[in-house]
Write an enzyme that holds these catalytic residues in place. Structure first.
Site, PDB file in Angstrom:
ATOM      1  N   HIS A  18      40.006  36.629  32.115  1.00 10.53           N
ATOM      2  CA  HIS A  18      40.077  38.082  32.053  1.00 10.53           C
ATOM      3  C   HIS A  18      38.686  38.707  31.977  1.00 10.53           C
ATOM      4  CE1 HIS A  18      40.471  41.958  29.993  1.00 10.53           C
ATOM      5  NE2 HIS A  18      41.418  42.094  30.889  1.00 10.53           N
TER       6      HIS A  18
ATOM      7  N   THR B 199      45.188  34.989  45.023  1.00 12.53           N
ATOM      8  CA  THR B 199      44.793  33.579  45.019  1.00 12.53           C
ATOM      9  C   THR B 199      44.309  33.082  43.660  1.00 12.53           C
ATOM     10  OG1 THR B 199      42.775  34.383  46.025  1.00 12.53           O
ATOM     11  CG2 THR B 199      44.331  33.240  47.472  1.00 12.53           C
TER      12      THR B 199
ATOM     13  N   ASP C 136      46.128  33.498  40.842  1.00 16.93           N
ATOM     14  CA  ASP C 136      47.348  32.871  40.334  1.00 16.93           C
ATOM     15  C   ASP C 136      47.843  31.778  41.268  1.00 16.93           C
ATOM     16  OD1 ASP C 136      48.116  33.887  37.775  1.00 16.93           O
ATOM     17  OD2 ASP C 136      48.292  35.844  38.726  1.00 16.93           O
TER      18      ASP C 136
ATOM     19  N   CYS D 158      43.652  39.558  47.690  1.00 21.30           N
ATOM     20  CA  CYS D 158      42.975  40.359  46.674  1.00 21.30           C
ATOM     21  C   CYS D 158      42.546  39.522  45.469  1.00 21.30           C
ATOM     22  CB  CYS D 158      43.828  41.534  46.241  1.00 21.30           C
ATOM     23  SG  CYS D 158      45.379  41.042  45.479  1.00 21.30           S
TER      24      CYS D 158
HETATM   25  C1  PEP Z   1      45.506  37.074  41.597  1.00 23.71           C
HETATM   26  O1  PEP Z   1      46.281  36.445  40.891  1.00 23.71           O
HETATM   27  O2  PEP Z   1      44.802  36.562  42.494  1.00 23.71           O
HETATM   28  C2  PEP Z   1      45.326  38.529  41.396  1.00 23.71           C
HETATM   29  C3  PEP Z   1      44.568  39.243  42.198  1.00 23.71           C
HETATM   30  O3  PEP Z   1      45.935  39.090  40.307  1.00 23.71           O
HETATM   31  P1  PEP Z   1      45.365  38.934  38.811  1.00 23.71           P
HETATM   32  O4  PEP Z   1      44.024  38.321  38.892  1.00 23.71           O
HETATM   33  O5  PEP Z   1      45.355  40.303  38.239  1.00 23.71           O
HETATM   34  O6  PEP Z   1      46.410  38.055  38.183  1.00 23.71           O
HETATM   35 MG    MG Z   2      47.789  37.504  39.768  1.00 22.08          MG
END
Ligand code: PEP
Ligand code: MG
Length: 745
Positions: free
Chosen positions: A314, A636, A638, A701
């Site tokens: 995070h 990507t 997750d 993203c």
């Molecule tokens: C991801 O999982 O790549 C994503 C963009 O969402 P987050 O990082 O907020 O889980």
């Molecule tokens: Mg995600």
């Protein structure tokens, strides 16, 4: 000495000490002033040192030559070379070559000398010969820094003929290679010998300016100019750097999670960062790890330093999005939160002590180091260069942005849309958090609805701001993603606080009862595997009123803007979908609210509802998802986490360094997309998705959307866009162009 050091592997220090002592006893400053008899005596002592190491200095020139050749080949395996290759992504199996040349001598008197020069300034790109020259010296003397060399321009005065000849050769070599050259030369008794030429290393600023100038000088075309600049290096341009003139020891090292440097006084909580900021003090937020609960502190602090977490933790993701430096996973640091202290190796620091962090390297320094600030806007020279890249690329570049300010920054650097607006960050502002708590602590749907009603105007303003900044361009708004406990205080802290309140104020006190209620809810929401728990679309299915409020806010904002003539284009993105039923349910719910508002307000709003593809199952059933999803965006972070089964919050500070070291992994898959595993799933999702819905818009993203090699992979997959933090947009524009012309694959 050099042979003993490089070939026989004996440290230089003892040799240097002897030379130093000789210079002192002779009362001279330079090696060139040491007389022949003294060198002879020194040589005997050098041989004795070699003997002490159980070796004999070879006297046969062939033996010397072959040993030297072998040493050069061996150097391929030295730690320095391995580190260099890893940093520059050079494969280990390339190997190296050896050139054997006859020696010329720069130390034959005042009509001799040696120098190193660049055909242009490698720091600024300016078109001037840049370099150094030492009269009566060998190449090593320039490097050793015992004597201060003259500027190369002084050679014009010292040896005008040699200088003119050197200038001519430099120009010829630059024209031949059509690139800036790094030249080494020696002058032996007035005669110039060129020893080496190679393409010069340069700063990102110089690289762009040189590429632009070479086009203007007619030496290269724009395509070649675009291929000449390392896309990743553009990163240097948008972050503060530590002024390299200072030499301070590194106190400890963590992961280089978000680039840039920052100095500040350490604080241990987000609230303190805010208070100190209000008092005009600069801080570095030091946390074991950060949660969305810390976002306000991250905004207030100059940078973030965490003990745990990796590059997609995070702290890293948020810091990168904000353009703030972050060093994560600094395991050598120990935090004593109760006493507001932290130890960095041997040193113990207290709240308020200064540290400087370098998120580009992962280094942490004690004290306040001087920094060099980045430019506030895209400079003209870079804008021109990137416009050439834009002419060549197929794929669009969007940005991840959560606030109107970030969106404005994204537009300024050339983003063509917002690919991910993480709405959870909006819940984190200090004025909203109490309402979010109310929403989470609600014991009935009605109570929750009341809290959500209060959040609605905040969200509407957020969306309105972003949609207005991005008018005419798509804005992909992701509905709430993280598990709810991330918005609440940590279980451990609450346990301590409730115990303290029970002892000091008693169980009947209001403070205790309030804290205890919070503790109970946090315990209820506690999950062993929160990343796989009640989050993403599962949250929106269990608490549909949360998503309904967000969709309402999006469309009320869009309608109001459209009525004012602003071309608002919201796209609603559902996170973490893995089954067609999840997609159907969430889509229908979102569509119902959207259409109801559009109808009520009687304004046309073009919109799409799509999903993030961030689970292996989503890739496998992508055709089923595409029936309802009008676009896909690969999450990507997750998808990597769930494909490998590696925790994105822990892996990088735990076993990934060991895996990289042992070559079990070639790259950190959270930074460079794993083409073979994750990539194959993506390929399948693209094929199935577009099979079911021809022309399906697909982007990425996750953090990989700003990494050049991953961008090339996405280009080859036929994705429509990559989306990354605003400061990485220039990198992505260049990388997408380099992929289109086959420079990166
Ligand atoms: C991801 O999982 O790549 C994503 C963009 O969402 P987050 O990082 O907020 O889980
Ligand atoms: Mg995600």
């Amino acid at each position: 000495m050099m042979f003993s050091n490089v070939v026989l592997g004996i440290a230089k220090d003892r040799f240097e000490e002897l030379i130093d002592a000789t210079r002192t006893s002779l009362g001279v400053r330079t090696d060139a002033e040491i007389d022949a008899a003294s060198w002879k005596a020194l040589t005997d002592r050098f041989k004795a040192i070699v003997r002490e190491h159980g070796k004999e200095f070879p006297q046969d020139v062939h033996t010397q030559l072959y040993a030297a050749i072998e040493a050069v080949f061996e150097s391929w395996h030295s730690k320095r070379a391995v580190d260099y290759r890893r940093y520059n992504k050079i494969p280990d199996d390339w190997g190296t070559a050896v050139n054997v040349m006859e020696m010329v001598f720069g130390n034959m008197g005042d009509d001799s000398g040696t120098g190193v020069a660049f055909t242009r300034d490698p720091n600024t790109g300016e078109r001037v010969l840049f370099g150094e020259y030492l009269t009566n010296a060998q190449g090593e003397d320039v490097v050793a820094g015992i004597r201060t060399p003259e500027k190369i321009s002084d050679l014009k005065r010292i040896a005008p003929k040699v200088y003119t000849q050197f200038e001519e050769i430099a120009t010829r070599l630059e024209r031949h290679y059509r690139d800036v050259q790094d030249l080494e030369f020696t002058v032996e008794r007035g005669k110039l010998f060129m020893l080496q030429t190679r393409n010069a290393k340069r700063t990102a600023e110089a690289a762009v300016k040189i590429a632009r100038d070479l086009v203007e000088e007619g030496l290269i075309d724009k395509r070649r100019a675009v291929s000449m600049v390392n896309a990743q290096s553009l990163d240097q341009l948008f972050h503060a750097r530590i002024d390299p003139s200072q030499s301070v020891a590194v106190a400890c090292k963590g992961l280089n999670a978000a680039p840039g440097a920052a100095a500040g006084m350490i604080v241990f909580t987000a609230d303190e960062a805010v208070t100190w900021r209000e008092q005009g003090r600069k801080t570095i937020l030091v946390r074991t790890e950060t949660t969305p609960d810390d976002v306000h502190g991250m905004i207030a602090a100059e940078g973030v330093l965490t003990q745990k977490g990796g590059a997609t933790s995070h702290a890293a993701v948020v810091a990168r999005g904000m353009g703030k430096p972050c060093v994560a996973g600094c395991e050598a640091m120990r935090i004593d939160l109760r006493n507001k202290r932290a130890t960095f190796g041997e040193r113990e620091l207290r709240e308020g002590d200064w540290v400087t962090i370098d998120g580009t390297t992962g280094n942490v320094f004690i004290g306040e180091l001087g920094l060099i600030a980045p430019p506030s806007q895209l400079p003209d020279w870079l804008a021109t260069f990137l416009s050439w890249a834009d002419e060549l690329r197929r794929m669009q570049v969007w940005a991840n942005a959560d606030t109107p300010e970030d969106a404005a920054k994204a537009r300024e650097v050339g983003a063509q849309g917002i690919g991910l607006c993480r709405t959870e960050h909006m819940f984190m502002q200090p004025d909203r958090l109490p309402i979010v708590h109310e929403m989470i602590l609600a014991t009935s749907v009605d109570e929750r609805a009341k809290a959500l009603e209060k959040l609605l105007p905040f969200q509407r303003d957020d969306f309105s701001g972003i949609l207005e900044v991005m008018q005419g361009l798509p804005v992909t708004i992701r509905l709430l993603d993280p598990p709810l406990h991330e918005f609440l205080p940590s279980l451990e802290e609450l346990l301590v606080e409730t115990t303290e309140l029970r002892l000091t104020k008693g169980v009947e006190s209001a403070e205790y009862r309030q804290k205890e209620a919070m503790l109970r809810r946090v315990q209820q929401l506690h999950e062993q595997n929160p990343m796989l728990g009640l989050r993403v679309c599962r949250l929106g299915i269990v608490y549909p009123e949360i998503y309904a409020m967000q969709v309402r806010a999006i469309f009320e904002a869009a309608c109001e803007l459209r009525r004012r003539g602003v071309d608002a284009r919201p796209d609603v993105m559902i996170p973490g979908v893995g089954t067609k039923e999840e997609m159907q349910t969430t889509r229908e719910a979102a569509k119902r609210v959207a259409d109801e508002i559009i109808k009520q307000q009687n304004v046309e709003v073009p919109y799409r509802i799509g999903t993030m593809v961030e689970l292996p199952r989503a890739c496998i059933v992508a055709d089923e998802l595409a029936v309802d999803a009008e676009f896909f965006s690969f999450g990507t972070n997750d998808l990597t986490q769930t494909t490998y089964g590696y925790s994105r919050d822990d892996a990088e500070a735990s076993f990934i360094p060991v895996y990289l070291d042992k070559r079990i992994l070639k790259e950190d898959p959270f930074q460079v997309l794993d083409r073979h595993g994750v990539g194959t799933l993506m390929q399948q999702a693209v094929t199935l998705g577009r099979g079911a819905r021809p022309g399906l818009k697909i982007g990425i993203c996750g953090e990989h959307g700003g990494e050049p090699s991953s961008i090339a992979f996405c280009d080859n997959l036929g994705l429509d866009y990559v989306s990354c933090s605003p400061y990485r947009v220039p990198i992505a524009r260049l990388a997408a162009a380099q992929s289109a012309i086959g420079v990166i694959k």
